[in-house]
Design an enzyme around this catalytic site. Structure first.
Site, PDB file in Angstrom:
ATOM      1  N   ARG A 155       0.842  -1.196   0.000  1.00 46.48           N
ATOM      2  CA  ARG A 155       0.000   0.000   0.000  1.00 46.48           C
ATOM      3  C   ARG A 155       0.874   1.241   0.000  1.00 46.48           C
ATOM      4  O   ARG A 155       1.915   1.262   0.657  1.00 46.48           O
ATOM      5  CB  ARG A 155      -0.862   0.041   1.272  1.00 46.48           C
ATOM      6  CG  ARG A 155      -1.955  -0.972   1.319  1.00 46.48           C
ATOM      7  CD  ARG A 155      -2.459  -1.136   2.726  1.00 46.48           C
ATOM      8  NE  ARG A 155      -1.380  -1.564   3.615  1.00 46.48           N
ATOM      9  CZ  ARG A 155      -1.493  -1.664   4.937  1.00 46.48           C
ATOM     10  NH1 ARG A 155      -2.616  -1.345   5.535  1.00 46.48           N
ATOM     11  NH2 ARG A 155      -0.478  -2.081   5.671  1.00 46.48           N
ATOM     12  N   LYS A 205      -4.498 -11.621  -6.949  1.00 46.81           N
ATOM     13  CA  LYS A 205      -4.268 -10.175  -6.830  1.00 46.81           C
ATOM     14  C   LYS A 205      -5.538  -9.366  -7.123  1.00 46.81           C
ATOM     15  O   LYS A 205      -5.973  -8.534  -6.329  1.00 46.81           O
ATOM     16  CB  LYS A 205      -3.136  -9.770  -7.777  1.00 46.81           C
ATOM     17  CG  LYS A 205      -2.948  -8.299  -7.951  1.00 46.81           C
ATOM     18  CD  LYS A 205      -2.385  -7.630  -6.724  1.00 46.81           C
ATOM     19  CE  LYS A 205      -2.491  -6.129  -6.863  1.00 46.81           C
ATOM     20  NZ  LYS A 205      -1.820  -5.382  -5.864  1.00 46.81           N
ATOM     21  N   LEU A 251     -12.978  -1.433   6.985  1.00 44.61           N
ATOM     22  CA  LEU A 251     -14.390  -1.135   7.266  1.00 44.61           C
ATOM     23  C   LEU A 251     -14.499   0.293   7.807  1.00 44.61           C
ATOM     24  O   LEU A 251     -15.297   0.552   8.697  1.00 44.61           O
ATOM     25  CB  LEU A 251     -14.959  -2.143   8.271  1.00 44.61           C
ATOM     26  CG  LEU A 251     -15.236  -3.558   7.735  1.00 44.61           C
ATOM     27  CD1 LEU A 251     -15.812  -4.439   8.832  1.00 44.61           C
ATOM     28  CD2 LEU A 251     -16.214  -3.530   6.546  1.00 44.61           C
ATOM     29  N   ALA A 253     -15.739   3.824   7.145  1.00 47.44           N
ATOM     30  CA  ALA A 253     -16.624   4.553   6.225  1.00 47.44           C
ATOM     31  C   ALA A 253     -16.029   5.921   5.917  1.00 47.44           C
ATOM     32  O   ALA A 253     -15.262   6.469   6.710  1.00 47.44           O
ATOM     33  CB  ALA A 253     -17.996   4.704   6.858  1.00 47.44           C
ATOM     34  N   CYS A 261      -4.913   2.050  -7.512  1.00 41.71           N
ATOM     35  CA  CYS A 261      -5.216   0.614  -7.617  1.00 41.71           C
ATOM     36  C   CYS A 261      -6.697   0.277  -7.599  1.00 41.71           C
ATOM     37  O   CYS A 261      -7.215  -0.258  -8.577  1.00 41.71           O
ATOM     38  CB  CYS A 261      -4.504  -0.147  -6.511  1.00 41.71           C
ATOM     39  SG  CYS A 261      -2.736  -0.173  -6.740  1.00 41.71           S
ATOM     40  N   ARG A 328      -4.096  10.565  -7.324  1.00 41.11           N
ATOM     41  CA  ARG A 328      -4.790   9.851  -8.400  1.00 41.11           C
ATOM     42  C   ARG A 328      -6.132   9.308  -7.909  1.00 41.11           C
ATOM     43  O   ARG A 328      -6.184   8.620  -6.894  1.00 41.11           O
ATOM     44  CB  ARG A 328      -3.909   8.712  -8.941  1.00 41.11           C
ATOM     45  CG  ARG A 328      -2.803   9.219  -9.858  1.00 41.11           C
ATOM     46  CD  ARG A 328      -1.916   8.108 -10.315  1.00 41.11           C
ATOM     47  NE  ARG A 328      -1.034   7.646  -9.233  1.00 41.11           N
ATOM     48  CZ  ARG A 328      -0.184   6.632  -9.369  1.00 41.11           C
ATOM     49  NH1 ARG A 328      -0.117   5.969 -10.502  1.00 41.11           N
ATOM     50  NH2 ARG A 328       0.587   6.287  -8.359  1.00 41.11           N
TER      51      ARG A 328
END
Ligand code: UDX
Length: 433
Positions: A155, A205, A251, A253, A261, A328
């Site tokens: 990440r 993936k 999870l 919000a 990605c 992005r």
């Protein structure tokens, strides 16, 4: 081991730097000469915590090199990681022309065994296309080679940590020779290593990223429901998360997922299924819900202020997530755009992403960039939080309140505790609580 990494972008640079850090000799092949110059001078073209320091250290210790020349890369090592870009085409499918180019040029230049490893995210069965291309262009058909899939799961913002301490490593191979190279390469890693066929590896993936995106859209819908019924989505997520089958991660919000990605991979997965005659309807809905998030957020701001026209609004956070300068597909882009169309005057602040944002939204009558979070809040009728940077959690909220025209906080990332900010005198709106 000696390792060649083709592509000096996010994935390639992190992969190369981390392998060098583990003691391997790494040569990164990047075709843009200016980028190679920058890298050779010890500068990282992207902001990623710890990356530049680790890069400089490994360069100094003689384990990390850069070149524009693929031939040099192939002479350097038999292990070739393909980390080039796979951008999105207008129909949602992945543009694999850069992968094709690496396969083709490698085939033309190689004189002995090579292991070609896909690390970029590619559609299922791309390994077959790579093999076909290598076969076509190989000068001497007796030269052996393998094609493998070894997707990355890192990440942005925690790329080094994710690379060095992964939850799992996935390897798709078709020969014992390739397997033994991977065993050597990953021998110091303690996590599970899954050896499988390349198609399964490629699917792992895409399925993983799409599933994570699905979790986010799911909780975002639950958040909307929470707002209607007066429940707290954070506690709902906690309650769900204790169930080991569900898990609490992803999870949270908010205003929706962005980045290089998830939006692209979900689209590509839908398209891939469609190409094989399957309608992955659940993912279409994931995408629809996500695209709606920024619009709903702006609606919320408008409902709170009645009208945003000619009102000054402070915005904290532009990057698609904290610890990166990447914008992005950031939800902030759509939110800022909609607010400008509504006639608002915006004062934007982000610790790292302002320069990138300026390229999309240059400073002008309706858009100003602030030097710090306080300046962004000055005279504002509302303050919007669009990225959960640590810096925002540490601000002096009392001072912020005094600076604002109206103490209205609209928190798109749920970074504050409603009770606490309300006790300071703020009118506080969060997502789903
Ligand atoms: C993702 C995957 O996590 C990684 O495994 C893959 O290799 C690349 O894509 P990245 O895009 O860097 O990584 O960021 P990630 O942390 O996954 O966040 C993606 C987006 O989802 C961000 O916009 C983030 O704000 C959003 N998000 C994430 C949520 O809205 N809620 C969450 O609970 C988690």
């Amino acid at each position: 081991m000696k390792i060649t990494v083709v592509g000096g972008g996010y994935v390639g640079l992190t992969t190369g730097v981390c392998f060098a850090h583990l003691g391997h000799q790494v040569l990164i092949v990047e075709k843009i000469p200016q980028k190679v110059e920058l890298l050779k001078s010890g500068k990282s073209p992207i902001y990623e915590p710890g990356l530049e320091e680790l890069m400089q250290k490994n360069m100094k210790e003689g384990r990390l090199f850069f070149t524009t020349d693929l031939r040099e890369g192939l002479e350097f090592s038999d292990v070739i990681f393909i980390c080039v870009g796979t951008p999105q085409r207008p129909d949602g499918s992945a543009d694999l022309s850069q992968v094709e180019e690496v396969a083709r040029e490698t085939a033309k230049l190689m004189k002995s065994y090579k292991l070609l490893i896909e690390k970029s995210t590619v559609p299922v069965n791309t390994h077959k296309l790579i093999k076909k291309t290598v076969q076509r262009y190989l000068k001497d058909p007796s030269i052996p080679y393998d094609v493998a899939s070894n997707p990355e799961f890192l990440r942005e913002g925690s790329a080094i940590e994710d690379f060095l301490n992964p939850d799992r490593i996935v390897v798709g191979i078709e020969s014992e020779r390739a397997k033994s190279i991977f065993e050597e390469l990953y021998k110091d890693f303690k996590c599970p290593i899954i050896y499988t066929d390349p198609a399964t590896s490629e699917l792992i993936k895409h399925a993983s990223n799409s599933f994570l995106a699905m979790k986010i859209s799911f909780i975002n819908m639950v958040a909307d429901l929470c707002e209607k019924v007066g429940a707290d989505v954070k506690l709902v997520a906690d309650g769900m998360g204790y169930d080991k089958r569900i898990g609490r991660h992803f999870l949270n919000a908010g205003i929706g997922y962005g980045g290089s990605c998830f939006p692209k991979d979900v689209k590509a997965f839908i398209k891939m299924a469609e190409d094989y005659g399957l309608n992955f309807g659940i993912l279409r809905e994931v995408e629809r819900i996500n695209q709606e998030r920024p619009v709903k957020f702006v609606e919320k701001v408008k409902n709170i202020l009645w009208s945003v026209k000619e009102k000054k609004i402070g915005v904290w956070g532009l990057a698609f997530k904290p610890n990166t300068d990447d914008i992005r597909e950031a939800p902030s882009i759509k939110i800022v755009d909609l607010l400008i169309k509504e006639g608002a005057y915006l004062s934007l602040y982000d610790p790292k992403a302002m320069e990138n944002f300026k390229m999309l939204f240059p400073e002008g009558k309706q858009v100003k960039y602030a030097k710090d979070p306080y300046i962004a809040a000055e005279g504002a009728s509302a303050l919007l939080i669009l990225t959960e940077w640590d810096e925002f959690m540490k601000v002096d909220l009392k001072r912020v309140k005094e600076l604002m025209e109206l103490p209205i906080l609209v928190d798109g990332r749920n970074i504050f505790e409603p009770k606490e900010v309300k006790s300071l005198g703020f009118e506080y709106y969060a997502i789903g609580r």
